[in-house]
Design an enzyme around this catalytic site. Structure first.
Site, PDB file in Angstrom:
ATOM      1  N   GLU A   1      10.303 -22.469   2.779  1.00 17.88           N
ATOM      2  CA  GLU A   1       9.565 -23.737   2.674  1.00 17.88           C
ATOM      3  C   GLU A   1       8.482 -23.505   1.640  1.00 17.88           C
ATOM      4  OE1 GLU A   1      10.463 -26.313   4.285  1.00 17.88           O
ATOM      5  OE2 GLU A   1      11.739 -25.473   5.837  1.00 17.88           O
TER       6      GLU A   1
ATOM      7  N   CYS B   1       0.790 -28.648   1.412  1.00 15.95           N
ATOM      8  CA  CYS B   1       2.012 -28.651   0.594  1.00 15.95           C
ATOM      9  C   CYS B   1       2.625 -30.043   0.486  1.00 15.95           C
ATOM     10  CB  CYS B   1       3.022 -27.663   1.168  1.00 15.95           C
ATOM     11  SG  CYS B   1       3.435 -28.005   2.894  1.00 15.95           S
TER      12      CYS B   1
HETATM   13  P1  NAD Z   1       2.188 -16.833  -1.007  1.00 15.28           P
HETATM   14  O1  NAD Z   1       3.610 -17.030  -1.393  1.00 15.28           O
HETATM   15  O2  NAD Z   1       1.278 -16.147  -1.930  1.00 15.28           O
HETATM   16  O3  NAD Z   1       2.084 -16.031   0.370  1.00 15.28           O
HETATM   17  C1  NAD Z   1       2.779 -16.480   1.523  1.00 15.28           C
HETATM   18  C2  NAD Z   1       3.051 -15.281   2.415  1.00 15.28           C
HETATM   19  O4  NAD Z   1       3.979 -14.430   1.765  1.00 15.28           O
HETATM   20  C3  NAD Z   1       1.833 -14.423   2.716  1.00 15.28           C
HETATM   21  O5  NAD Z   1       1.903 -13.983   4.057  1.00 15.28           O
HETATM   22  C4  NAD Z   1       2.002 -13.261   1.766  1.00 15.28           C
HETATM   23  O6  NAD Z   1       1.375 -12.089   2.233  1.00 15.28           O
HETATM   24  C5  NAD Z   1       3.504 -13.102   1.748  1.00 15.28           C
HETATM   25  N1  NAD Z   1       4.075 -12.448   0.570  1.00 15.28           N
HETATM   26  C6  NAD Z   1       3.668 -12.544  -0.713  1.00 15.28           C
HETATM   27  N2  NAD Z   1       4.461 -11.794  -1.502  1.00 15.28           N
HETATM   28  C7  NAD Z   1       5.404 -11.240  -0.704  1.00 15.28           C
HETATM   29  C8  NAD Z   1       6.508 -10.360  -0.937  1.00 15.28           C
HETATM   30  N3  NAD Z   1       6.806  -9.909  -2.159  1.00 15.28           N
HETATM   31  N4  NAD Z   1       7.264  -9.978   0.110  1.00 15.28           N
HETATM   32  C9  NAD Z   1       6.989 -10.421   1.357  1.00 15.28           C
HETATM   33  N5  NAD Z   1       5.940 -11.240   1.636  1.00 15.28           N
HETATM   34  C10 NAD Z   1       5.162 -11.658   0.616  1.00 15.28           C
HETATM   35  O7  NAD Z   1       1.657 -18.291  -0.632  1.00 15.28           O
HETATM   36  P2  NAD Z   1       0.195 -18.717  -0.181  1.00 15.28           P
HETATM   37  O8  NAD Z   1      -0.681 -18.711  -1.382  1.00 15.28           O
HETATM   38  O9  NAD Z   1      -0.201 -17.946   1.028  1.00 15.28           O
HETATM   39  O10 NAD Z   1       0.444 -20.212   0.299  1.00 15.28           O
HETATM   40  C11 NAD Z   1       0.398 -21.323  -0.522  1.00 15.28           C
HETATM   41  C12 NAD Z   1       1.785 -21.817  -0.858  1.00 15.28           C
HETATM   42  O11 NAD Z   1       2.511 -22.103   0.346  1.00 15.28           O
HETATM   43  C13 NAD Z   1       1.756 -23.103  -1.638  1.00 15.28           C
HETATM   44  O12 NAD Z   1       2.722 -23.059  -2.662  1.00 15.28           O
HETATM   45  C14 NAD Z   1       2.146 -24.151  -0.600  1.00 15.28           C
HETATM   46  O13 NAD Z   1       2.697 -25.322  -1.119  1.00 15.28           O
HETATM   47  C15 NAD Z   1       3.127 -23.387   0.206  1.00 15.28           C
HETATM   48  N6  NAD Z   1       3.315 -24.006   1.522  1.00 15.28           N
HETATM   49  C16 NAD Z   1       4.516 -24.642   1.783  1.00 15.28           C
HETATM   50  C17 NAD Z   1       4.712 -25.275   3.002  1.00 15.28           C
HETATM   51  C18 NAD Z   1       6.012 -25.966   3.331  1.00 15.28           C
HETATM   52  O14 NAD Z   1       6.255 -26.241   4.496  1.00 15.28           O
HETATM   53  N7  NAD Z   1       6.853 -26.271   2.357  1.00 15.28           N
HETATM   54  C19 NAD Z   1       3.691 -25.259   3.958  1.00 15.28           C
HETATM   55  C20 NAD Z   1       2.490 -24.635   3.653  1.00 15.28           C
HETATM   56  C21 NAD Z   1       2.320 -24.002   2.429  1.00 15.28           C
END
Ligand code: NAD
Length: 487
Positions: A257, A290
């Site tokens: 997501e 999001c």
């Molecule tokens: P991010 O992708 O930086 O991090 C999300 C999670 O992934 C964190 O727990 C992070 O530690 C982990 N992560 C990062 N790199 C990783 C890797 N290589 N391997 C495994 N885990 C890893 O995102 P963010 O900055 O925390 O969140 C913001 C983003 O989330 C925005 O793009 C937002 O739109 C999206 N979001 C989407 C939804 C949805 O339902 N579509 C809901 C909320 C947020």
């Protein structure tokens, strides 16, 4: 190892992992500060590594056979107990989440913490009520069986950590999988409370594990572990690409997501004031949502009227502390994120986009960005095409329905859309034409937990919600028995 706890807003919060029912530390830690006051250090939290990931997946693997062997009704009893424990601890979760992530305390108290409990109840009941599909063909009786798949890794982002974690864990557990949760490093504390509530509800060890740490470190190690049978991720497209590669390597089903750049379309037949109010409402939570409709697309004939009303509503916003009931715009999560949002606006200004409102870091202190409206020089502008994830909206006009739909579908994202019109035919037509996982007409954020939820294109892969999430967490089997061959 002895548990280490810090006092966060009156609640003792463990700074350690929760693995196999035990609190476990790590040699290294990472620092967590409150967005409400960046000088306020909340905790040094265990910084998991490859060994932590291996231990958590081992615990989830060991606990899997017994959890999977329970009937859906027995699992439902456990998950209802967890939901009841959550409901009895709303204040505790709300206070921690508000200082950790800066979500509004009032919303947490009144809706969002309970929504976590509802996630567990809904999925528990849905899994228990499931009736296997049975039919006869070719002289056999056919039956479709949902088999629990194995340990699931769940990775969540920093915005709405409580809501998103519970929304993603509940179907995995209800389906009979065990879970390793890795919350985001910018808001990790409510996940630690969830582990405590699991413990306090007397639920089995190893079925829910929580691992803290950095995505590229412990997160990457978790998703690469070949014992993991499902990966459910919410976050950015950039991280999803890494996680998807790991999933592909182990041939593991993976849902993602991801981000959005939703259109909010206002036709000239709309209830203009309702539309303008909802448009100004997209600044809530400082735009760190999001699903937000961040691209305002307004029919040219109502441009000035709409803008007057939009500004009037936007003027009523109150920037402030998330614990104050009057606050409508909360601080942003982190100074780095504030700088990222400012970078988008600075580049937009330099590229010739017109700043209509706001456009700067708020000068009153704190991690606030001014609610900003930008009229782009072109639909190709970065500010139109890329997710900012802050209180920054763009404003464009269209002349007819075709142009509205073309603009709505002109980004690489496809998470959500909002349409304002009083025409039923147009609502159906435009609602169907927008390429997105969810489209709301004359409303926003109303959710039925059984409806599919997810994104198209770079907004994601797969669907959560109701049976869609339960099927993702199951291995489906067709059992065929030759008619009259068994007594
Ligand atoms: P991010 O992708 O930086 O991090 C999300 C999670 O992934 C964190 O727990 C992070 O530690 C982990 N992560 C990062 N790199 C990783 C890797 N290589 N391997 C495994 N885990 C890893 O995102 P963010 O900055 O925390 O969140 C913001 C983003 O989330 C925005 O793009 C937002 O739109 C999206 N979001 C989407 C939804 C949805 O339902 N579509 C809901 C909320 C947020």
């Amino acid at each position: 190892m002895t548990d280490t706890r810090v006092d966060v807003a009156g609640t003792p919060v463990s700074t350690q992992h929760y693995i196999g029912g035990q609190r476990v530390g790590s040699p290294r830690t990472f620092e967590v500060r409150s967005p409400l006051d960046w000088d306020w250090k909340l905790a040094d939290v265990a910084r998991g590594d490859a060994d932590t990931a291996a231990a958590a997946v081992a615990a989830a693997s060991d606990a899997f056979p017994a959890w999977a062997a329970l009937s859906p009704e027995e699992r439902a009893d456990h998950l209802h107990r967890l939901a009841d424990t959550i409901d009895a601890n709303v204040e505790r979760v709300a206070q921690v989440e508000t200082v950790d992530m800066a979500m509004r305390l009032q919303s947490l108290r009144e809706r969002l913490v309970h929504r976590g409990a509802e996630n567990f109840r809904n999925y528990a009941d849905l899994a228990a009520a499931h009736e296997e599909r049975v039919w006869s063909s070719k002289g056999t009786q056919n039956r479709v069986i949902r088999m629990p798949a194995g340990p699931a890794v769940i990775i969540t982002p920093w915005n709405a950590p409580w809501m998103l974690s519970t929304w993603k864990i509940a179907p995995a557990l209800a389906a009979g999988n065990t879970v390793v949760l890795k919350p985001a490093e910018w808001s990790p504390l409510s996940a630690s409370i969830l582990a405590d509530l699991w413990d306090e509800a007397g639920l089995p060890s190893g079925v829910l594990n929580v691992v803290q740490g950095i995505g590229e470190e412990v997160g990457a190690a978790l998703v690469a572990d070949p014992r993991v049978r499902r990966i459910s991720f919410t976050g950015s497209p950039e991280a999803a690409r890494h996680i998807g590669r790991a999933a592909a390597e182990n041939i593991v089903p993976f849902t993602a997501e991801l981000g959005g750049k939703g259109p909010l379309i206002v036709f000239d037949d709309a209830d203009l004031d309702a539309a303008a109010k909802k448009a100004a409402w997209q600044y809530d939570d400082s735009g760190q949502v999001c699903l937000a409709g961040t691209r305002l697309l307004v029919q040219a004939s109502i441009r000035d009227d709409f803008l007057d009303r939009f500004h009037a509503h936007a003027d009523t916003h109150v920037l402030g502390d998330s614990r104050d009931d009057d606050t409508t715009i909360t601080p942003m999560i982190h100074p780095d994120h504030l700088a990222s949002v400012d970078g988008f606006v600075r580049r937009a200004r330099e590229a010739g986009d017109r700043i209509v409102r706001g456009g700067h870091v708020h000068d009153g202190g704190g991690l606030f960005y001014e609610p900003t409206l930008i009229e782009p020089a072109s639909n190709d502008s970065e500010i139109v095409q890329r997710e900012v994830f802050g209180p920054v909206l763009t404003f464009q006009t269209f002349t007819d329905e075709d142009e509205a739909v073309r603009l709505a579908n002109s980004t690489d994202y496809g998470l959500s859309g909002i349409v304002y019109t009083t025409s039923r035919e147009r609502a159906e037509r435009v609602g169907r034409a927008i390429r997105a996982g969810t489209v709301w007409v004359n409303t926003f954020l109303v959710r039925d937990l059984t409806a599919p939820f997810g994104g198209c294109r770079i907004s994601g892969i797969g669907r959560e919600g109701g049976d869609f999430a339960l099927e993702f967490h199951a291995d489906l089997k067709t059992l065929q028995i030759l008619d009259d061959s068994t007594a």
